[in-house]
Design an enzyme around this catalytic site. Structure first.
Site, PDB file in Angstrom:
ATOM      1  N   SER A   3      32.933 -22.872  53.660  1.00 60.58           N
ATOM      2  CA  SER A   3      31.855 -22.344  53.089  1.00 60.58           C
ATOM      3  C   SER A   3      31.754 -22.971  51.816  1.00 60.58           C
ATOM      4  CB  SER A   3      32.143 -21.009  53.020  1.00 60.58           C
ATOM      5  OG  SER A   3      31.197 -20.400  51.913  1.00 60.58           O
ATOM      6  N   TYR A  60      37.432 -13.391  49.437  1.00 65.70           N
ATOM      7  CA  TYR A  60      36.791 -14.290  50.725  1.00 65.70           C
ATOM      8  C   TYR A  60      36.972 -15.767  50.503  1.00 65.70           C
ATOM      9  CZ  TYR A  60      33.733 -16.385  53.717  1.00 65.70           C
ATOM     10  OH  TYR A  60      32.989 -17.170  54.478  1.00 65.70           O
ATOM     11  N   LYS A 103      39.162 -19.198  52.254  1.00 64.36           N
ATOM     12  CA  LYS A 103      38.322 -20.187  53.039  1.00 64.36           C
ATOM     13  C   LYS A 103      38.925 -21.593  52.137  1.00 64.36           C
ATOM     14  CE  LYS A 103      35.757 -18.487  55.795  1.00 64.36           C
ATOM     15  NZ  LYS A 103      36.023 -18.945  57.224  1.00 64.36           N
TER      16      LYS A 103
HETATM   17  P1  NAD Z   1      30.376 -12.865  62.093  1.00 63.56           P
HETATM   18  O1  NAD Z   1      31.071 -11.891  61.387  1.00 63.56           O
HETATM   19  O2  NAD Z   1      29.136 -12.599  62.478  1.00 63.56           O
HETATM   20  O3  NAD Z   1      31.126 -13.676  62.997  1.00 63.56           O
HETATM   21  C1  NAD Z   1      32.894 -13.521  63.111  1.00 63.56           C
HETATM   22  C2  NAD Z   1      33.290 -13.002  64.447  1.00 63.56           C
HETATM   23  O4  NAD Z   1      34.650 -13.215  64.119  1.00 63.56           O
HETATM   24  C3  NAD Z   1      33.092 -11.571  64.657  1.00 63.56           C
HETATM   25  O5  NAD Z   1      32.449 -11.818  65.866  1.00 63.56           O
HETATM   26  C4  NAD Z   1      34.180 -10.923  64.418  1.00 63.56           C
HETATM   27  O6  NAD Z   1      34.351  -9.986  65.556  1.00 63.56           O
HETATM   28  C5  NAD Z   1      35.271 -11.922  64.756  1.00 63.56           C
HETATM   29  N1  NAD Z   1      36.482 -11.794  64.231  1.00 63.56           N
HETATM   30  C6  NAD Z   1      36.822 -11.522  62.881  1.00 63.56           C
HETATM   31  N2  NAD Z   1      38.165 -11.325  62.652  1.00 63.56           N
HETATM   32  C7  NAD Z   1      38.746 -11.692  63.900  1.00 63.56           C
HETATM   33  C8  NAD Z   1      40.123 -11.652  64.549  1.00 63.56           C
HETATM   34  N3  NAD Z   1      41.132 -11.484  63.782  1.00 63.56           N
HETATM   35  N4  NAD Z   1      40.191 -11.851  65.796  1.00 63.56           N
HETATM   36  C9  NAD Z   1      39.269 -12.026  66.606  1.00 63.56           C
HETATM   37  N5  NAD Z   1      37.940 -12.370  66.073  1.00 63.56           N
HETATM   38  C10 NAD Z   1      37.685 -11.840  64.608  1.00 63.56           C
HETATM   39  O7  NAD Z   1      30.022 -14.160  60.908  1.00 63.56           O
HETATM   40  P2  NAD Z   1      29.266 -15.496  60.845  1.00 63.56           P
HETATM   41  O8  NAD Z   1      28.563 -15.496  59.676  1.00 63.56           O
HETATM   42  O9  NAD Z   1      29.086 -15.822  62.164  1.00 63.56           O
HETATM   43  O10 NAD Z   1      30.413 -16.443  60.452  1.00 63.56           O
HETATM   44  C11 NAD Z   1      31.174 -17.262  61.280  1.00 63.56           C
HETATM   45  C12 NAD Z   1      32.352 -18.143  60.409  1.00 63.56           C
HETATM   46  O11 NAD Z   1      31.555 -18.666  59.376  1.00 63.56           O
HETATM   47  C13 NAD Z   1      33.250 -17.113  59.410  1.00 63.56           C
HETATM   48  O12 NAD Z   1      34.348 -17.962  59.327  1.00 63.56           O
HETATM   49  C14 NAD Z   1      32.559 -17.284  57.986  1.00 63.56           C
HETATM   50  O13 NAD Z   1      33.424 -17.018  57.050  1.00 63.56           O
HETATM   51  C15 NAD Z   1      31.709 -18.584  57.927  1.00 63.56           C
HETATM   52  N6  NAD Z   1      30.918 -18.609  57.124  1.00 63.56           N
HETATM   53  C16 NAD Z   1      29.825 -17.832  57.307  1.00 63.56           C
HETATM   54  C17 NAD Z   1      28.664 -17.798  56.415  1.00 63.56           C
HETATM   55  C18 NAD Z   1      27.408 -16.928  56.481  1.00 63.56           C
HETATM   56  O14 NAD Z   1      26.687 -16.805  55.373  1.00 63.56           O
HETATM   57  N7  NAD Z   1      27.173 -16.401  57.596  1.00 63.56           N
HETATM   58  C19 NAD Z   1      28.728 -18.904  55.114  1.00 63.56           C
HETATM   59  C20 NAD Z   1      29.770 -19.711  55.500  1.00 63.56           C
HETATM   60  C21 NAD Z   1      30.767 -19.544  56.295  1.00 63.56           C
HETATM   61  C1  WQD Z   2      21.497 -15.267  47.968  1.00 61.02           C
HETATM   62  C2  WQD Z   2      20.370 -15.088  46.687  1.00 61.02           C
HETATM   63  C3  WQD Z   2      21.446 -13.309  45.464  1.00 61.02           C
HETATM   64  C4  WQD Z   2      20.714 -10.014  48.102  1.00 61.02           C
HETATM   65  C5  WQD Z   2      27.137 -15.383  50.010  1.00 61.02           C
HETATM   66  C6  WQD Z   2      28.525 -15.513  49.992  1.00 61.02           C
HETATM   67  C7  WQD Z   2      28.914 -16.999  50.560  1.00 61.02           C
HETATM   68  C8  WQD Z   2      28.494 -17.452  51.753  1.00 61.02           C
HETATM   69  C9  WQD Z   2      27.111 -16.944  52.118  1.00 61.02           C
HETATM   70  C10 WQD Z   2      30.081 -16.938  53.553  1.00 61.02           C
HETATM   71  C11 WQD Z   2      21.519 -14.804  45.122  1.00 61.02           C
HETATM   72  C12 WQD Z   2      20.174 -13.151  45.667  1.00 61.02           C
HETATM   73  C13 WQD Z   2      20.907 -11.303  47.506  1.00 61.02           C
HETATM   74  C14 WQD Z   2      19.971  -9.191  47.636  1.00 61.02           C
HETATM   75  C15 WQD Z   2      19.190 -10.633  46.134  1.00 61.02           C
HETATM   76  N1  WQD Z   2      29.175 -16.629  52.890  1.00 61.02           N
HETATM   77  N2  WQD Z   2      20.142 -11.541  46.477  1.00 61.02           N
HETATM   78  N3  WQD Z   2      19.377  -9.535  46.577  1.00 61.02           N
HETATM   79  O1  WQD Z   2      25.593 -15.035  47.426  1.00 61.02           O
HETATM   80  O2  WQD Z   2      24.664 -17.391  48.042  1.00 61.02           O
HETATM   81  O3  WQD Z   2      26.452 -16.425  49.228  1.00 61.02           O
HETATM   82  O4  WQD Z   2      26.955 -15.477  51.435  1.00 61.02           O
HETATM   83  O5  WQD Z   2      30.865 -17.964  53.164  1.00 61.02           O
HETATM   84  O6  WQD Z   2      30.302 -17.086  50.328  1.00 61.02           O
HETATM   85  O7  WQD Z   2      28.941 -15.443  48.541  1.00 61.02           O
HETATM   86  O8  WQD Z   2      24.133 -15.418  49.588  1.00 61.02           O
HETATM   87  O9  WQD Z   2      22.484 -14.112  50.372  1.00 61.02           O
HETATM   88  O10 WQD Z   2      24.103 -12.757  49.231  1.00 61.02           O
HETATM   89  O11 WQD Z   2      22.488 -14.319  47.830  1.00 61.02           O
HETATM   90  O12 WQD Z   2      18.499 -10.707  44.758  1.00 61.02           O
HETATM   91  O13 WQD Z   2      20.123  -7.799  47.998  1.00 61.02           O
HETATM   92  O14 WQD Z   2      20.089 -14.035  46.786  1.00 61.02           O
HETATM   93  O15 WQD Z   2      21.704 -12.852  44.024  1.00 61.02           O
HETATM   94  O16 WQD Z   2      21.094 -15.396  44.271  1.00 61.02           O
HETATM   95  P1  WQD Z   2      25.260 -16.149  48.370  1.00 61.02           P
HETATM   96  P2  WQD Z   2      23.321 -14.056  49.466  1.00 61.02           P
END
Ligand code: NAD
Ligand code: WQD
Length: 341
Positions: free
Chosen positions: A125, A152, A156
């Site tokens: 991330s 969190y 990562k």
């Molecule tokens: P999500 O929660 O929709 O998907 C994660 C999946 O993993 C879920 O289906 C959950 O049931 C499963 N899971 C969690 N813990 C588990 C375990 N111990 N064993 C088996 N399954 C498990 O999340 P997502 O948004 O699809 O994110 C996928 C990956 O990408 C994650 O690693 C997340 O940290 C990373 N990521 C997400 C974002 C974002 O904003 N969505 C941004 C950066 C990185």
């Molecule tokens: C985006 C912008 C908020 C909600 C997070 C995690 C990051 C990654 C992605 C997994 C910011 C603003 C948000 C609301 C708002 N996840 N906001 N009102 O914070 O960039 O990242 O999700 O890896 O680790 O930290 O994303 O969508 O929460 O926020 O004003 O109700 O929207 O302040 O500027 P962020 P976000």
């Protein structure tokens, strides 16, 4: 072509990636404990592609269960999405996050090692960059564990270190660390998308639920940042572009590159106000909002330099902000209660 094992494949990014893998001709097995997803997402991916997905409900904490999955499959590559991802929850439940995300990954690596599987794509991330000092962020930008703003994010960065140390000790391993910026939107069919449980933590799911009438108004976390309009700026990336990036990363690993790290973002930052305007246009709905204080741990602006992924993977994000909002709205309006509707 041998099978790809997808952990967390029933989730938001995982389900979109499964679809792109199937369309690219890969066979896949998904393991997921369904803690934040439902099998319905995978059924819909099967219907959309006309292809089968082998699904096993396993928790990455279950070492024996994992071993059985590897014994039965003939995997060439693992794509590892499974993790907990709620930033606020990670502050109140740090042990649960380190256990699930770090120990879960180590269990997975051990299973890969005992079954001779060498290729791994990991969901990292942009949060690993902490407080950006220079924008845009390149893969060379500093990642300091004490500057990552929450547990969190630290899981990562810790996993990135674990995987690099593992590869150093076992040079036959090939590992792609993909640092996602802000994934949003949904597949163009409107059949799969993000389905947060409870109150959404992230901007786009919150905005879509306001647009569909499930939530009254958006709280904008701060309008006094040093950005063009005072609200936070992020690099939003269409989830389908992100999914395609995984298919290209899987192919890259067959060149045996060792450890590679790529930013997956568009390179363009949008403010909260710009997102509200784009979503109003896409949905034809008004998004009422109020200005609230800044959210703890938030940064002013964050966007990628995605040129390395272009150079080495041949990947670029093709879908712009309007398409992200139109596709996100199609999913939300077709499925007001997510997969439960
Ligand atoms: P999500 O929660 O929709 O998907 C994660 C999946 O993993 C879920 O289906 C959950 O049931 C499963 N899971 C969690 N813990 C588990 C375990 N111990 N064993 C088996 N399954 C498990 O999340 P997502 O948004 O699809 O994110 C996928 C990956 O990408 C994650 O690693 C997340 O940290 C990373 N990521 C997400 C974002 C974002 O904003 N969505 C941004 C950066 C990185
Ligand atoms: C985006 C912008 C908020 C909600 C997070 C995690 C990051 C990654 C992605 C997994 C910011 C603003 C948000 C609301 C708002 N996840 N906001 N009102 O914070 O960039 O990242 O999700 O890896 O680790 O930290 O994303 O969508 O929460 O926020 O004003 O109700 O929207 O302040 O500027 P962020 P976000």
């Amino acid at each position: 072509m041998r099978r790809v094992l997808v952990t967390g494949g029933a989730g938001y990014i995982g389900s979109h990636t499964c679809l792109e893998l199937l369309n690219a001709g890969f066979e896949i097995t998904v393991v997921d404990n369904l803690s934040n997803s439902t099998e319905e997402s995978l059924q819909r991916v099967s219907t959309l592609t006309g292809k089968e997905i082998a699904f096993v409900e396993v928790d990455l904490q279950d070492v024996r269960g994992l071993d059985t999955v590897f014994s039965k499959g003939d995997f060439e590559t693992v794509i590892h999405f499974a993790a907990l991802k709620a930033v606020g929850e990670s502050v109140s439940q740090p042990l649960q996050y380190y256990q699930n995300n770090v120990t879960g990954t180590i269990n997975l690596c051990q299973a890969m090692q005992s079954h001779g599987v060498t290729d791994l794509v990991f969901s990292s991330s942009a949060t690993v960059y902490g407080l950006p000092k220079i924008l845009p962020l390149t893969e060379q930008s500093e990642t300091l564990i004490h500057e990552v703003t929450n547990p969190y994010g630290r899981t990562k960065l810790m996993v990135e270190f674990v995987l690099k140390d593992w590869q150093r000790a076992c040079p036959e391993m090939n590992i792609a660390l993909l640092r996602y910026f802000n994934p949003v939107g949904a597949h163009v069919s409107g059949q799969i998308g993000e389905d947060p449980s409870g109150l959404p933590n992230n901007l786009l799911p919150y905005v879509s639920q306001v647009a569909v009438g499930k939530l009254e108004k958006l709280g904008v976390f701060g309008d006094d940042y040093e950005t063009s309009d005072g609200t936070g700026v992020r690099d939003y990336i269409h989830v389908v572009d992100l999914a395609v990036g995984h298919v290209l990363a899987v192919k890259k690993l067959s060149e045996k590159p060792g450890v590679v790290t790529y930013n997956l973002g568009t390179g363009i930052g949008y403010s909260v106000f710009q997102i509200i305007a784009a979503f109003e246009e896409a949905s034809g709905r008004k998004i009422p909002f109020e200005i609230l204080p800044r959210r703890t741990g938030d940064i002013a602006a964050c966007y990628a330099d995605p040129s390395l992924a272009k150079l080495e993977l041949g990947w670029t994000a093709n879908r712009g902000i309007q398409e992200m909002c139109v596709d996100g709205w199609r999913w939300q309006s077709n499925n007001p209660n997510g997969y439960a509707s």
